[in-house]
Each structure stands twice: as C-alpha cells, then as structure tokens.
Design an enzyme around this catalytic site. Structure first.
Site, PDB file in Angstrom:
ATOM      1  N   ARG A 104       1.210  -1.335   0.103  1.00  0.00           N
ATOM      2  CA  ARG A 104       0.033  -0.327   0.147  1.00  0.00           C
ATOM      3  C   ARG A 104       1.657   1.085  -0.011  1.00  0.00           C
ATOM      4  O   ARG A 104       1.909   1.433   0.839  1.00  0.00           O
ATOM      5  CB  ARG A 104      -1.232   0.123   1.364  1.00  0.00           C
ATOM      6  CG  ARG A 104      -1.794   0.998   1.277  1.00  0.00           C
ATOM      7  CD  ARG A 104      -2.574   1.059   2.303  1.00  0.00           C
ATOM      8  NE  ARG A 104      -3.565  -0.062   2.165  1.00  0.00           N
ATOM      9  CZ  ARG A 104      -5.027   0.135   2.190  1.00  0.00           C
ATOM     10  NH1 ARG A 104      -5.699   1.118   1.587  1.00  0.00           N
ATOM     11  NH2 ARG A 104      -5.416  -0.830   2.348  1.00  0.00           N
ATOM     12  N   THR A 108      -0.247   7.011  -1.202  1.00  0.00           N
ATOM     13  CA  THR A 108      -1.824   7.666  -1.977  1.00  0.00           C
ATOM     14  C   THR A 108      -2.726   6.751  -1.526  1.00  0.00           C
ATOM     15  O   THR A 108      -3.776   6.877  -1.467  1.00  0.00           O
ATOM     16  CB  THR A 108      -1.897   7.345  -3.777  1.00  0.00           C
ATOM     17  OG1 THR A 108      -0.769   6.157  -3.983  1.00  0.00           O
ATOM     18  CG2 THR A 108      -0.336   7.833  -4.241  1.00  0.00           C
ATOM     19  N   ASP A 200      -4.246 -10.354  12.785  1.00  0.00           N
ATOM     20  CA  ASP A 200      -3.473  -9.964  11.408  1.00  0.00           C
ATOM     21  C   ASP A 200      -3.304 -11.653  11.106  1.00  0.00           C
ATOM     22  O   ASP A 200      -2.410 -11.875  11.480  1.00  0.00           O
ATOM     23  CB  ASP A 200      -2.367  -9.497  11.365  1.00  0.00           C
ATOM     24  CG  ASP A 200      -1.142  -8.616  10.112  1.00  0.00           C
ATOM     25  OD1 ASP A 200      -0.862  -7.627   9.952  1.00  0.00           O
ATOM     26  OD2 ASP A 200      -0.691 -10.262   9.040  1.00  0.00           O
ATOM     27  N   ASP A 203       0.961 -12.132  10.433  1.00  0.00           N
ATOM     28  CA  ASP A 203       1.200 -12.488  11.888  1.00  0.00           C
ATOM     29  C   ASP A 203       0.858 -13.503  12.269  1.00  0.00           C
ATOM     30  O   ASP A 203       1.430 -14.279  12.558  1.00  0.00           O
ATOM     31  CB  ASP A 203       0.852 -11.032  12.397  1.00  0.00           C
ATOM     32  CG  ASP A 203       1.547  -9.940  11.862  1.00  0.00           C
ATOM     33  OD1 ASP A 203       2.951  -9.990  11.019  1.00  0.00           O
ATOM     34  OD2 ASP A 203       1.766  -9.071  12.390  1.00  0.00           O
TER      35      ASP A 203
HETATM   36  N1  URA Z   1      -5.734  -8.397   6.871  1.00  0.00           N
HETATM   37  C1  URA Z   1      -5.694  -8.957   8.253  1.00  0.00           C
HETATM   38  O1  URA Z   1      -4.900  -9.852   8.385  1.00  0.00           O
HETATM   39  N2  URA Z   1      -6.538  -9.070   8.867  1.00  0.00           N
HETATM   40  C2  URA Z   1      -7.782  -8.249   8.309  1.00  0.00           C
HETATM   41  O2  URA Z   1      -8.294  -7.840   9.590  1.00  0.00           O
HETATM   42  C3  URA Z   1      -7.754  -7.452   7.498  1.00  0.00           C
HETATM   43  C4  URA Z   1      -6.861  -7.279   6.659  1.00  0.00           C
END
Ligand code: URA
Length: 209
Positions: A104, A108, A200, A203
C-alpha cells in the site's frame, strides 16, 4: 457477482479455533489449510467433466469421467495468501501457482504492484485467487484487474473471512468474479481490520510480531 459461503459444521468449528488468539502459529496454519480444502471442494464443484475409458479389472474397458480442460492456476496474494496454497494443492495437486504481491503506497494509500510471476497460458486457465482476509477489497480488486489485463476470464476468489465493505467493492469493480468466503463478518474497524475477525492473518500464520 455471487458470494458463496461454505456452510458446514466443521467449517464453523474451525473458524472458532482460528478466532481464538491463544491458537498458536502451527495450529493456525493447519486450520487455514483445512478450511482451504473445504473452500476448494466448493469452488471446483461445477467443473466440467469429460468421458473416458480406462482398462478395468475384468480386462475390459470401463467408462469413467475425468476433469476436463487445462490445469487451473492459483494466485496466492503475498503474504497471507501463501497460507492457503497447501490446502488448495492437496485437492488439485496439478494446479499451477502464480504469485502476486502489492504494497500500500503510504501517500496515495493505493495498492502498488511489486511482484508478479504468472503461470504460462494464464488466460486459458481457471483462476483461484487466494487471500484469507477480504477486508477493504483494494488489493484483491487490483489483482483481478491485473489478471483480466492478462486475458483471464474465469476468476474466483477464495477467502476465509470477508468484510461487507470488501464484498461491496468487489461487486462494484468485478461483478463477474465470484467470491467464496468461509464466513462474512460484521465490519471493518478504523484501522481496516475485520471485526470480529482474527487479527493479522499474516502475522498469525508466520509467527511474526
Ligand atoms: N488483513 C488481516 O490480516 N486482517 C484483517 O483483519 C484485515 C486485513
């Protein structure tokens, strides 16, 4: 666009284990693999078959059916999509693997391509984009745009969790692409995380952070 959720008690059970923050990386990876096998069965159930004969045990040819057409390609989106690769490949081991990575842009906030290595003849293949979390839908939409530029016409997105916001974006940008989530969650929070979600996914899959 169709949104096809997989409704099975085992899927719900495994989703509950994924949401548990005490589930460790090893178990988390195994659960993502198992859930992806369910999604893969669902995503391939309308695949065309062709007639064939094989030598049977009585020494006579036996009529059978087999999957028709060229091998599909999965498209795991870096990084978390790699966690779904094993589950898909257990079901369709001849699938080709096309990797795509976006980051990302800090200014922008738009997705920027940094890696793409696509299977040969990609335009002739059924495409299964893999990303466990369909959150804003920005990256998934960009991936589908890239694949369509390469000539792909038959694209499905397999995800574990989807947010309504991501589904709306995909419906607006790619009404011809089917989305197959294991579950659709409530909403995104102000940081773009799916709620209730699981945190995440990258992770938790790879033990980072
Ligand atoms: N990406 C992730 O790993 N978790 C989320 O909740 C949103 C995007």
């Amino acid at each position: 666009m169709s949104v096809i959720s997989v409704s099975h008690p085992l899927v719900k059970h495994k989703l509950g284990m994924l949401r548990n923050i005490e589930t460790n990386s090893k178990d988390f990876r195994e659960l993502i693999t198992e859930l992806t096998t369910f999604l893969t069965y669902e995503a391939t159930k309308d695949w065309e078959l062709e007639d064939a004969t094989v030598p049977g045990w009585e020494g006579k040819p036996v009529y059978v059916q087999r999957m028709a057409g060229i091998d599909p390609s999965i498209v795991p989106i870096f990084r978390a999509g790699i966690g779904m690769q094993e589950g898909f490949m257990q079901v369709i081991p001849t699938a080709k693997i096309s990797y795509i990575g976006y980051y990302r842009d800090a200014e922008t906030l738009q997705p920027k391509l940094y890696y793409a290595k696509l299977a040969a003849d990609i335009s002739r293949r059924k495409i299964y984009v893999l990303d466990p979390m369909l959150a804003t839908g920005g990256t998934t939409s960009a991936v589908c745009r890239l694949l369509k530029k390469e000539g792909c016409k038959n694209i499905r997105v397999l995800c574990i969790l989807a947010a309504p916001e991501g589904l709306e974006k995909m419906a607006a940008d790619h009404p011809d692409v089917d989305i197959m989530p294991a579950v659709v969650d409530s909403h995104l929070n102000d940081k773009g995380y799916i709620v209730p979600g699981l945190g995440d996914a990258g992770d938790r899959l790879f033990g980072t952070k």
